[in-house]
Design a protein around this motif. Sequence first.
Motif, mmCIF file in Angstrom:
data_model
loop_
_atom_site.group_PDB
_atom_site.id
_atom_site.type_symbol
_atom_site.label_atom_id
_atom_site.label_comp_id
_atom_site.label_asym_id
_atom_site.label_seq_id
_atom_site.Cartn_x
_atom_site.Cartn_y
_atom_site.Cartn_z
ATOM 1 N N PHE A 101 0.831 -1.210 0.000
ATOM 2 C CA PHE A 101 0.000 0.000 0.000
ATOM 3 C C PHE A 101 0.865 1.261 0.000
ATOM 4 C CE2 PHE A 101 -2.239 -3.431 2.154
ATOM 5 C CZ PHE A 101 -3.481 -3.420 1.531
ATOM 6 N N PRO A 102 1.818 1.388 -0.923
ATOM 7 C CA PRO A 102 2.719 2.557 -0.908
ATOM 8 C C PRO A 102 1.982 3.875 -1.077
ATOM 9 C CG PRO A 102 2.891 1.361 -2.982
ATOM 10 C CD PRO A 102 2.084 0.492 -2.059
ATOM 11 N N GLU A 103 0.831 3.844 -1.739
ATOM 12 C CA GLU A 103 0.075 5.083 -1.954
ATOM 13 C C GLU A 103 -0.449 5.667 -0.643
ATOM 14 O OE1 GLU A 103 -2.832 1.688 -2.073
ATOM 15 O OE2 GLU A 103 -0.824 2.098 -2.876
ATOM 16 N N LEU A 104 -0.576 4.818 0.392
ATOM 17 C CA LEU A 104 -1.070 5.299 1.683
ATOM 18 C C LEU A 104 0.011 6.006 2.497
ATOM 19 C CD1 LEU A 104 -3.327 2.320 2.845
ATOM 20 C CD2 LEU A 104 -3.918 4.312 1.452
ATOM 21 N N LEU A 105 1.259 5.936 2.040
ATOM 22 C CA LEU A 105 2.362 6.587 2.748
ATOM 23 C C LEU A 105 2.811 7.871 2.073
ATOM 24 C CD1 LEU A 105 4.584 3.488 3.633
ATOM 25 C CD2 LEU A 105 3.063 4.766 5.158
ATOM 26 N N ILE A 106 2.175 8.235 0.959
ATOM 27 C CA ILE A 106 2.566 9.442 0.223
ATOM 28 C C ILE A 106 2.095 10.667 0.979
ATOM 29 C CG2 ILE A 106 2.287 10.739 -1.916
ATOM 30 C CD1 ILE A 106 1.966 8.099 -3.373
ATOM 31 N N ALA A 107 3.014 11.597 1.215
ATOM 32 C CA ALA A 107 2.673 12.838 1.911
ATOM 33 C C ALA A 107 1.862 13.736 0.991
ATOM 34 C CB ALA A 107 3.946 13.552 2.372
ATOM 35 N N ASP A 108 1.133 14.660 1.596
ATOM 36 C CA ASP A 108 0.326 15.596 0.820
ATOM 37 C C ASP A 108 1.212 16.401 -0.125
ATOM 38 O OD1 ASP A 108 -0.978 18.609 0.783
ATOM 39 O OD2 ASP A 108 -2.479 17.018 0.679
ATOM 40 N N PHE A 183 -3.052 -3.070 15.182
ATOM 41 C CA PHE A 183 -4.314 -3.700 14.774
ATOM 42 C C PHE A 183 -5.269 -2.680 14.150
ATOM 43 C CE2 PHE A 183 -2.938 -6.732 18.159
ATOM 44 C CZ PHE A 183 -2.803 -7.839 17.336
ATOM 45 N N ILE A 184 -5.268 -1.456 14.675
ATOM 46 C CA ILE A 184 -6.102 -0.401 14.088
ATOM 47 C C ILE A 184 -5.668 -0.131 12.657
ATOM 48 C CG2 ILE A 184 -6.654 2.067 14.169
ATOM 49 C CD1 ILE A 184 -8.150 0.469 16.227
ATOM 50 N N THR A 185 -4.362 -0.063 12.426
ATOM 51 C CA THR A 185 -3.836 0.190 11.084
ATOM 52 C C THR A 185 -4.256 -0.902 10.113
ATOM 53 O OG1 THR A 185 -1.906 1.354 12.002
ATOM 54 C CG2 THR A 185 -1.737 0.580 9.727
ATOM 55 N N LEU A 186 -4.128 -2.149 10.536
ATOM 56 C CA LEU A 186 -4.524 -3.260 9.666
ATOM 57 C C LEU A 186 -6.010 -3.205 9.328
ATOM 58 C CD1 LEU A 186 -2.572 -6.378 11.009
ATOM 59 C CD2 LEU A 186 -1.967 -4.821 9.154
ATOM 60 N N MET A 187 -6.838 -2.867 10.310
ATOM 61 C CA MET A 187 -8.280 -2.840 10.086
ATOM 62 C C MET A 187 -8.707 -1.702 9.163
ATOM 63 S SD MET A 187 -10.034 -3.952 13.725
ATOM 64 C CE MET A 187 -9.187 -2.711 14.699
ATOM 65 N N THR A 188 -7.915 -0.626 9.128
ATOM 66 C CA THR A 188 -8.278 0.523 8.290
ATOM 67 C C THR A 188 -7.702 0.445 6.875
ATOM 68 O OG1 THR A 188 -6.397 1.780 9.179
ATOM 69 C CG2 THR A 188 -8.549 2.076 10.264
ATOM 70 N N LEU A 189 -6.876 -0.548 6.589
ATOM 71 C CA LEU A 189 -6.295 -0.667 5.249
ATOM 72 C C LEU A 189 -7.355 -0.749 4.148
ATOM 73 C CD1 LEU A 189 -3.217 -3.041 5.773
ATOM 74 C CD2 LEU A 189 -3.217 -0.568 5.371
ATOM 75 N N PRO A 190 -8.430 -1.524 4.328
ATOM 76 C CA PRO A 190 -9.450 -1.583 3.265
ATOM 77 C C PRO A 190 -10.137 -0.243 3.014
ATOM 78 C CG PRO A 190 -9.672 -3.436 4.775
ATOM 79 C CD PRO A 190 -8.722 -2.479 5.401
ATOM 80 N N LEU A 191 -10.042 0.690 3.986
ATOM 81 C CA LEU A 191 -10.689 1.992 3.834
ATOM 82 C C LEU A 191 -9.853 2.965 3.019
ATOM 83 C CD1 LEU A 191 -12.031 2.441 7.487
ATOM 84 C CD2 LEU A 191 -13.228 1.521 5.494
ATOM 85 N N ASN A 192 -8.625 2.551 2.696
ATOM 86 C CA ASN A 192 -7.742 3.357 1.846
ATOM 87 C C ASN A 192 -7.465 4.749 2.446
ATOM 88 O OD1 ASN A 192 -6.155 3.298 -0.527
ATOM 89 N ND2 ASN A 192 -7.625 4.606 -1.595
ATOM 90 N N ILE A 193 -7.231 4.789 3.763
ATOM 91 C CA ILE A 193 -6.935 6.045 4.445
ATOM 92 C C ILE A 193 -5.434 6.285 4.449
ATOM 93 C CG2 ILE A 193 -7.134 7.328 6.606
ATOM 94 C CD1 ILE A 193 -9.533 5.590 7.308
ATOM 95 N N ASN A 194 -5.020 7.463 4.050
ATOM 96 C CA ASN A 194 -3.596 7.801 4.046
ATOM 97 C C ASN A 194 -3.038 7.679 5.463
ATOM 98 O OD1 ASN A 194 -1.210 9.815 4.329
ATOM 99 N ND2 ASN A 194 -1.447 9.576 2.122
ATOM 100 N N TYR A 195 -1.929 6.934 5.611
ATOM 101 C CA TYR A 195 -1.391 6.670 6.940
ATOM 102 C C TYR A 195 -0.922 7.956 7.626
ATOM 103 C CZ TYR A 195 1.331 4.788 10.761
ATOM 104 O OH TYR A 195 1.825 4.520 12.012
ATOM 105 N N ASN A 196 -0.401 8.915 6.864
ATOM 106 C CA ASN A 196 0.073 10.163 7.460
ATOM 107 C C ASN A 196 -1.080 10.946 8.087
ATOM 108 O OD1 ASN A 196 2.953 10.086 6.514
ATOM 109 N ND2 ASN A 196 1.908 9.974 4.546
ATOM 110 N N ILE A 197 -2.274 10.795 7.539
ATOM 111 C CA ILE A 197 -3.460 11.429 8.121
ATOM 112 C C ILE A 197 -3.959 10.610 9.299
ATOM 113 C CG2 ILE A 197 -5.858 12.093 7.685
ATOM 114 C CD1 ILE A 197 -5.084 12.591 4.777
#
Length: 267
Positions: A101-108, A183-197
């Motif tokens: 999921f590299p797109e979830l680590l891209i900064a704004d 565990f929160i991070t793993l559960m939110t992966l399907p939601l496609n939320i940017n990790y930096n946010i």
Amino acid sequence: MNCKNCDTSLTHEHRFCSNCGELINAKRLKLKSIISLLFSNFLSYDNNKFLKTFRTLTTKPEVVIDSYVHGFRRKYVNVVSYLGLTVTLIGLQFFVLRRFFPELLIADALSSQTSLNVNNELLDINRVLDSFYEYQGLLTVVFIPLYAFGSKLLFFDSKKYNLAEHFVINIYTNSHVLIFWFFITLMTLPLNINYNILSQFAIIPMLIYMTYAFKRLYNIKIFDALARIILYYIIVFVVMISIIVLVGIAYGVYLGSTGQITPMNAH
């Protein structure tokens, strides 16, 4: 019959080999046994003990911490192993994010309008963050002394725990929050939320849990615990940022003095 491990002759009454200790008539492997083996041999504790430790740290953190502090250390996962598991899970978390999921680590995009020319290559915020994520587990360990000194300072009016015991407190509590966040991070992966946010909201469970833990550890009022924990995080944040800035300045001076860095506008 003979032992399958050392070929020693055995009778049907034997459960273990008298020569090498191998289990006789071992049952067929199951997924549960593999997971138990991983926890017991690789991480040095069994999964039942981990679940018990995780559950008790969530509901009664003072029980696990005081058990270790007062020398009763076989009932729960010891503090070093709990930290080791945390570092392992942090590494797994960012491996999954960076690999799948590299797109979830891209900064704004707005945060990287200004870049630096290092060795004729643009250095942007995403590369800095990537390096930060790569060493997140190591940084977790490095900053433990800062957490311990911070909490000891905030509870200077109590002699209930010494500095070494504050190391135990902070390793258990901070590790527990990070495991929960894994565990929160793993559960939110399907939601496609940017990790930096997403990571900006991590302070909420941290404040709640740390306030709860120190309230029970020191038997103080909830608002007293909350005020101390907020100050605790302010101190830790200021010192941490100061260290990062000083390291950044030193590194920038080094690059500038060697001609490797040239400020430039990205556009």
